[in-house]
Scaffold this active site. Structure first.
Site, mmCIF file in Angstrom:
data_model
loop_
_atom_site.group_PDB
_atom_site.id
_atom_site.type_symbol
_atom_site.label_atom_id
_atom_site.label_comp_id
_atom_site.label_asym_id
_atom_site.label_seq_id
_atom_site.Cartn_x
_atom_site.Cartn_y
_atom_site.Cartn_z
ATOM 1 N N ILE A 95 0.850 -1.195 0.000
ATOM 2 C CA ILE A 95 0.000 0.000 0.000
ATOM 3 C C ILE A 95 0.881 1.238 0.000
ATOM 4 O O ILE A 95 1.760 1.373 0.852
ATOM 5 C CB ILE A 95 -0.910 0.023 1.255
ATOM 6 C CG1 ILE A 95 -1.782 -1.232 1.314
ATOM 7 C CG2 ILE A 95 -1.769 1.278 1.271
ATOM 8 C CD1 ILE A 95 -2.485 -1.416 2.657
ATOM 9 N N TYR A 150 11.375 0.344 -0.212
ATOM 10 C CA TYR A 150 12.352 0.686 -1.249
ATOM 11 C C TYR A 150 13.566 1.340 -0.601
ATOM 12 O O TYR A 150 13.460 1.972 0.456
ATOM 13 C CB TYR A 150 11.711 1.624 -2.285
ATOM 14 C CG TYR A 150 12.618 1.918 -3.445
ATOM 15 C CD1 TYR A 150 13.172 0.883 -4.196
ATOM 16 C CD2 TYR A 150 12.949 3.228 -3.785
ATOM 17 C CE1 TYR A 150 14.025 1.147 -5.246
ATOM 18 C CE2 TYR A 150 13.796 3.505 -4.842
ATOM 19 C CZ TYR A 150 14.336 2.457 -5.560
ATOM 20 O OH TYR A 150 15.187 2.723 -6.596
ATOM 21 N N TYR A 160 11.901 10.273 -5.775
ATOM 22 C CA TYR A 160 11.007 9.481 -4.935
ATOM 23 C C TYR A 160 10.205 10.345 -3.966
ATOM 24 O O TYR A 160 9.261 9.879 -3.345
ATOM 25 C CB TYR A 160 11.814 8.413 -4.186
ATOM 26 C CG TYR A 160 11.027 7.159 -3.883
ATOM 27 C CD1 TYR A 160 10.533 6.357 -4.904
ATOM 28 C CD2 TYR A 160 10.788 6.783 -2.568
ATOM 29 C CE1 TYR A 160 9.819 5.209 -4.622
ATOM 30 C CE2 TYR A 160 10.068 5.627 -2.281
ATOM 31 C CZ TYR A 160 9.589 4.841 -3.310
ATOM 32 O OH TYR A 160 8.873 3.707 -3.029
#
EC number: 1.3.1.9
Length: 274
Positions: A95, A150, A160
């Protein structure tokens, strides 16, 4: 080749959107290994994605749940146990969403209301899932919870954005809740730090295609695919990893521990001689 590593086990897969998502691949891999699963995603994601197709492939029921809603998650745990006739053995948390990324706010010019939503959806949702599971006593002893993360949680990857902060918080929650859940119920909680992967979510990060190629050249084994990540998750749901908990496990072909690679040096050398 399936080996029935999860025969008799039951679990919930959060976050399958379409056939490119790691959660989708993991659902298929779990069923191939003998598990029974329930699928869950936010109502809006259910409308946008193809989860009903996956449900048919997996002979699974779909239970809508907003992972930022404690009431939804409490309901999900109860319904999942009713469907499976008892406690569960594993859960995948896949999620994540950043309004700042979607709306092209740079990290240094972040919108803080969006930032809070990023943290709520992408990190605190894991705490809520674990809290609801523990409160309902929904997981068997030696159950396993895996959340996807990550390497931007440890290193700076400008594109990111605030998802890097969310992943750092996610990993911290896995360690902290893993400590308490381990002592209380022998439930293990880990995060898997995956290679950059071509998914609907991943492709929304600025410069993704360039970085995908860079990571491929940096990693001694190359980038890990979504299918390979699914297999790794299966191993963490299985009894073969009973003593692994509170870990952030890199599944990235060696990228996380490579300083520089020969292919990258060669590319830079060629560029400098042009």
């Amino acid at each position: 080749m399936a080996h029935q590593l999860l025969k008799g086990k039951k679990g919930i897969i959060f976050g399958a959107l379409d056939e490119r998502s790691i959660a989708w691949k993991t659902a298929l891999a779990c069923v191939a290994e003998g598990a029974e699963i329930t699928l869950s995603n936010a109502p809006i994601a259910l409308r946008m994605g193809k989860i009903n197709e996956l449900a048919k492939l997996c002979n699974a029921e779909v239970i809508p749940a907003d992972a930022t809603s404690t009431a939804d998650l409490d309901n999900l745990m109860q319904k999942a146990m009713e469907i499976h006739g008892g406690k569960l053995d594993f859960m995948l948390h896949s999620i994540g969403m950043s309004p700042n990324v979607r709306k092209n706010f740079s990290y240094t010019e972040t919108n803080y209301e969006n930032f809070l939503k990023t943290l709520d959806i992408s990190a605190l949702s894991l705490h809520r899932v674990l809290q609801s599971a523990k409160k309902a006593d929904a997981l068997n002893e030696w159950g396993s919870v895996v959340a996807l993360t990550y390497i931007a949680a440890q290193r700076a990857f400008p594109g990111y954005n605030d998802m890097a902060d969310a992943k750092a918080m996610l990993e911290s929650i896995a360690r902290s809740f893993g400590y308490h859940y381990g002592f209380a119920k022998k439930v293990r909680v880990n995060t898997v730090s995956q290679s950059p992967t071509v998914t609907t979510a991943g492709s929304g990060v600025a410069g993704f295609d360039v970085f995908l190629d860079y990571a491929e050249k940096m990693s001694p084994l190359g980038n890990a695919s979504a299918e390979q990540c699914a297999d790794y998750c299966v191993s963490l749901f299985s009894d073969y990893t009973r003593m692994v908990t509170m870990q952030n496990l890199f599944h990235d072909g060696g990228f996380s521990f490579t300083g520089v690679s020969t292919p990258i040096v060669e590319d830079i050398t060629k560029a400098n001689t042009l």
